[in-house]
Design a protein around this motif. Sequence first.
Motif, PDB file in Angstrom:
ATOM      1  N   ILE A  48       0.836  -1.200   0.000  1.00 18.33           N
ATOM      2  CA  ILE A  48       0.000   0.000   0.000  1.00 18.33           C
ATOM      3  C   ILE A  48       0.872   1.251   0.000  1.00 18.33           C
ATOM      4  N   GLY A  49       1.904   1.258   0.843  1.00 21.80           N
ATOM      5  CA  GLY A  49       2.789   2.420   0.927  1.00 21.80           C
ATOM      6  C   GLY A  49       3.558   2.664  -0.359  1.00 21.80           C
ATOM      7  N   ALA A  50       4.026   1.585  -0.989  1.00 24.54           N
ATOM      8  CA  ALA A  50       4.762   1.738  -2.251  1.00 24.54           C
ATOM      9  C   ALA A  50       3.890   2.424  -3.299  1.00 24.54           C
ATOM     10  N   GLY A  51       2.643   1.986  -3.397  1.00 31.71           N
ATOM     11  CA  GLY A  51       1.734   2.616  -4.360  1.00 31.71           C
ATOM     12  C   GLY A  51       1.504   4.077  -4.060  1.00 31.71           C
ATOM     13  N   MET A  52       1.418   4.422  -2.786  1.00 31.74           N
ATOM     14  CA  MET A  52       1.135   5.803  -2.384  1.00 31.74           C
ATOM     15  C   MET A  52       2.262   6.762  -2.723  1.00 31.74           C
ATOM     16  N   ILE A  53       3.494   6.248  -2.842  1.00 34.80           N
ATOM     17  CA  ILE A  53       4.610   7.143  -3.201  1.00 34.80           C
ATOM     18  C   ILE A  53       5.039   6.942  -4.661  1.00 34.80           C
ATOM     19  N   GLY A  54       4.195   6.263  -5.434  1.00 38.08           N
ATOM     20  CA  GLY A  54       4.444   6.145  -6.868  1.00 38.08           C
ATOM     21  C   GLY A  54       5.367   5.025  -7.275  1.00 38.08           C
ATOM     22  N   GLU A  55       5.620   4.067  -6.375  1.00 40.50           N
ATOM     23  CA  GLU A  55       6.461   2.920  -6.708  1.00 40.50           C
ATOM     24  C   GLU A  55       5.584   1.730  -7.112  1.00 40.50           C
ATOM     25  N   PRO A  56       6.133   0.756  -7.854  1.00 39.27           N
ATOM     26  CA  PRO A  56       5.355  -0.436  -8.225  1.00 39.27           C
ATOM     27  C   PRO A  56       4.824  -1.156  -6.991  1.00 39.27           C
ATOM     28  N   ALA A  57       3.538  -1.479  -7.009  1.00 42.91           N
ATOM     29  CA  ALA A  57       2.921  -2.082  -5.827  1.00 42.91           C
ATOM     30  C   ALA A  57       2.148  -3.359  -6.137  1.00 42.91           C
ATOM     31  N   GLU A  58       1.799  -3.557  -7.400  1.00 39.93           N
ATOM     32  CA  GLU A  58       0.900  -4.657  -7.753  1.00 39.93           C
ATOM     33  C   GLU A  58       1.444  -6.023  -7.346  1.00 39.93           C
ATOM     34  N   GLU A  59       2.703  -6.300  -7.654  1.00 37.30           N
ATOM     35  CA  GLU A  59       3.281  -7.614  -7.340  1.00 37.30           C
ATOM     36  C   GLU A  59       3.386  -7.833  -5.830  1.00 37.30           C
ATOM     37  N   ILE A  60       3.713  -6.781  -5.089  1.00 37.46           N
ATOM     38  CA  ILE A  60       3.820  -6.894  -3.631  1.00 37.46           C
ATOM     39  C   ILE A  60       2.456  -7.249  -3.041  1.00 37.46           C
ATOM     40  N   LEU A  61       1.421  -6.534  -3.483  1.00 37.97           N
ATOM     41  CA  LEU A  61       0.076  -6.777  -2.963  1.00 37.97           C
ATOM     42  C   LEU A  61      -0.424  -8.171  -3.332  1.00 37.97           C
ATOM     43  N   ALA A  62      -0.166  -8.569  -4.590  1.00 34.62           N
ATOM     44  CA  ALA A  62      -0.638  -9.881  -5.053  1.00 34.62           C
ATOM     45  C   ALA A  62       0.043 -11.017  -4.298  1.00 34.62           C
TER      46      ALA A  62
END
Length: 309
Positions: A75-89
């Motif tokens: 969630i935090g990675a996405g909020m600062i504009g970093e790739p987040a999809e793979e981490i969340l999945a």
Amino acid sequence: LKPEFLLRSMLEMTSSATRLGRARELVEWWLLASISAAALRKKRLNRILRKRARSLAVELADPVALGREHLYRGIGAGMIGEPAEEILASGLEEFGALYDPLDYYSGSACLAWHRLVRGKARSAWQVLERTFKYDASVGQQDAGSTHSYRYYAIPILAMLGDKYQALAHIERTQSGVSARWQQAQHHSHTILFRVETRDVADEFDDSVRKYLELGLNPKRLPLTMRHGFIGISYGRRLQARQSEGTEKSRRIREFKEALAGVKKSTKGYPALLAHRFLLEASYCNLSGKPKRAKELLARAKSLAIETDN
């Protein structure tokens, strides 16, 4: 609580927090502080706090702490504009069974949103379909029935061509709309639905009016609520393309006005910036600036490839 106040309070109490000892509670402390930093776009501080939380979670070898760290890191990675999809999945895959219901809903919603804005409707729906089944199995009626993931089904089903199921979700979620954030989610996803079904007549304008009346600041919105301004601009573009004569001129002006919100809400988020450049290119085309439109299209294409959009 405002993130500024929450982050300042937590950092001031850091010495007290460390008295918790090297335990799961301290991991969660660092995670909450990292999310507050991310909400304020303090990238370096967010990374430092995430690193502390991850280091302690690994040291403890606590599956619950590791699961929460994985969720908040995504969630935090996405909020600062970093790739987040793979981490969340991967977090949902590996630790989903350990998440409490609210964490499961939040992780699923965030993952579905990242796929939605990248046009990955089918994989986004797979996430939501699994979440609806999870919700039914755990019986968390209060948390599950009002969580934002339910709104995401509206445009995603429209993208998959299931207009009537999408309309059913509009009706279903409308009954639970009361808080300001719920109104924002409902209206913004309804706007995306109207754009996806190319229905940008009176009902689209009504949804836009209700959304704008909420007085949302595009610069301060949470990441997963910034799609509303993008949806409005796509709708205004479609209205301009469908109109003629003096009405066309008016619609182009409205399109330009809508772009102001897009510019404010997409800064620092590559996946959203691709939409911005595409919309700006369309405006330039409609305004008789083909050279500038071509340049913007090239930037949009480059970002779209870079962000798998």
